[in-house]
Design a protein around this motif. Structure first.
Motif, short mmCIF file in Angstrom:
data_model
loop_
_atom_site.label_atom_id
_atom_site.label_comp_id
_atom_site.label_asym_id
_atom_site.label_seq_id
_atom_site.Cartn_x
_atom_site.Cartn_y
_atom_site.Cartn_z
N LYS A 1 0.83 -1.20 0.00
CA LYS A 1 0.00 0.00 0.00
C LYS A 1 0.87 1.26 0.00
N GLU A 2 1.87 1.27 0.88
CA GLU A 2 2.74 2.45 0.96
C GLU A 2 3.48 2.69 -0.35
N ARG A 3 4.00 1.61 -0.90
CA ARG A 3 4.77 1.77 -2.14
C ARG A 3 3.88 2.27 -3.27
N LEU A 4 2.67 1.73 -3.32
CA LEU A 4 1.74 2.17 -4.37
C LEU A 4 1.37 3.64 -4.20
N GLN A 5 1.06 4.02 -2.96
CA GLN A 5 0.62 5.40 -2.76
C GLN A 5 1.70 6.38 -3.19
N LEU A 6 2.95 6.00 -2.93
CA LEU A 6 4.06 6.87 -3.30
C LEU A 6 4.22 6.96 -4.82
N VAL A 7 4.19 5.81 -5.46
CA VAL A 7 4.45 5.79 -6.90
C VAL A 7 3.28 6.43 -7.67
N LEU A 8 2.08 6.29 -7.13
CA LEU A 8 0.91 6.82 -7.85
C LEU A 8 0.85 8.34 -7.84
N ILE A 9 1.40 8.94 -6.79
CA ILE A 9 1.44 10.41 -6.77
C ILE A 9 2.19 10.89 -8.01
N HIS A 10 3.31 10.24 -8.30
CA HIS A 10 4.10 10.66 -9.45
C HIS A 10 3.44 10.26 -10.77
N ASP A 11 2.84 9.05 -10.79
CA ASP A 11 2.12 8.63 -12.00
C ASP A 11 1.03 9.64 -12.34
N ARG A 12 0.34 10.11 -11.31
CA ARG A 12 -0.85 10.94 -11.55
C ARG A 12 -0.54 12.33 -12.07
#
Lengths: 266, 86
Positions: free
Chosen positions: B20-31
């Motif tokens: 969850k943590e890793r996804l939340q971090l990477v998605l900020i940049h993806d978005r």
């Protein structure tokens, strides 16, 4: 009143085709007229998943290129007489159709059917754009893995750019026992990350493999958990409120505790 | 069950929390759909503009991207040192 719904996921192998087939059958069971459109040109699979692979004469591209009438390309399901399939072409590729053709097709199908479900190819390129072109709304399918969730997020962003209403989410192939151990993201984790509403949760169920092997649909099989989940999702699609299933784990916490301190249930 | 008890005594993070943590971090940049080098450039230029008007505490400044409910926000915490230069 008719609606075109695209079923998409970004990543491949998350269950778009299986979900399209089962939700289509679920809606047909609720007495709606339903057509399923396979837009995965070159990698068609909805036909074999539904057990209709031997009945195809014409496909989507034959219709687009004028070799047949629309009704000639529609294949009637062998179980439900208000469920139809419009198969993809297998010998062409994604560039053989365009978004305008899909828009026109969707509005034609809406005249004859209550629900038009579009099975979207994996990816976010031309095939995705074609599949989404005529849709009124979208369903996102993901499994509880980081790669699938990340790709789902990307697709949600793209749908937003296309001004479709915010899609709803199906979480597929969840394993309750792993969730209980904290080794698989749970429903709330995934909803927190993606920030969209839940449409349903489909547990991992070997009946999916068994029914698909036979060209049957799990939703038509009594007593399967995945089938029950799909039935509920189909009802939710029509606007009915259905409570979310409590997924069975091997043992409940109390049962586990009893086992460890040696009390048996019987 | 052994797992459960073991976890009770260990501080090990569950793998789903890491996911969850890793996804939340990477998605900020993806978005935000902005390549990292442009994000850096934007930060530098932003700081440059502010510095034209006032002094800032460059040690303490913090510019980052946050995301909640699918809305991405540029959050800048830039402590000012005070008087205008001119």
């Amino acid at each position: 009143m008719s609606e075109v719904i695209v079923i998409t996921s970004g990543k491949g192998g998350e269950g778009k085709t299986t979900s399209t087939a089962n939700l289509g059958a679920g809606l047909a069971k609720l007495n709606y007229n339903v057509v399923l459109v396979d837009t995965d040109i070159g990698l068609r699979n909805l036909d074999i998943v539904m057990g209709l692979e031997n009945r195809i004469v014409y496909d989507l591209i034959d219709y687009f290129e004028g070799r047949c009438k629309l009704r000639q390309a529609l294949i009637k399901d062998k179980r439900l007489n208000n469920l139809f399939l419009l198969p993809a072409a297998q010998t062409r590729d994604k560039t053989a159709i365009n978004a305008e053709q899909m828009k026109k097709l969707c509005s034609e199908l809406k005249e004859q059917f209550d629900y038009v479900l579009i099975d979207c190819p994996a990816g976010i390129e031309q095939g995705f754009k074609n599949a989404v072109a005529g849709a009124d709304r979208a369903i996102i399918i993901t499994t509880p893995e980081v790669s699938a969730v990340r790709d789902a997020d990307r697709v949600i962003g793209l749908l937003e750019e296309m001004n479709l209403p915010r899609p709803k989410l199906i979480i597929n192939r969840i394993k309750p026992a792993m969730v209980e151990r904290g080794e698989m993201m749970n429903v709330k984790d995934i909803l927190d990350i993606l920030g969209i509403d839940l449409l349903g949760v489909v547990p991992e169920d070997e009946n999916i493999v068994i029914t698909t092997n036979r060209g049957d649909l799990v939703i038509l099989k009594e007593g399967s958990e995945a089938g029950k989940a799909y039935s509920n999702i189909a009802k939710r699609l029509t606007g009915e409120e259905v409570p979310f299933l409590q997924l069975k784990t091997k043992y409940s916490f109390r049962e586990s505790l009893k086992r460890i301190i040696g009390i048996r249930n019987n | 069950m052994i797992d459960f008890i073991a976890r009770f005594f260990k501080k090990d993070k569950q793998s789903k929390d890491l996911a969850k943590e890793r996804l939340q971090l990477v998605l900020i940049h993806d978005r935000i759909n902005l390549p990292p080098y442009l994000l850096e450039q934007m930060k530098e230029e932003l700081i440059g503009v502010i510095k034209r008007f006032t002094e800032i505490d460059e040690e303490a400044l913090d510019i980052g991207i946050e995301s909640s409910d699918r809305t991405v926000t540029l959050v800048a915490n830039i402590p000012l040192k005070g008087e205008k230069k001119v």
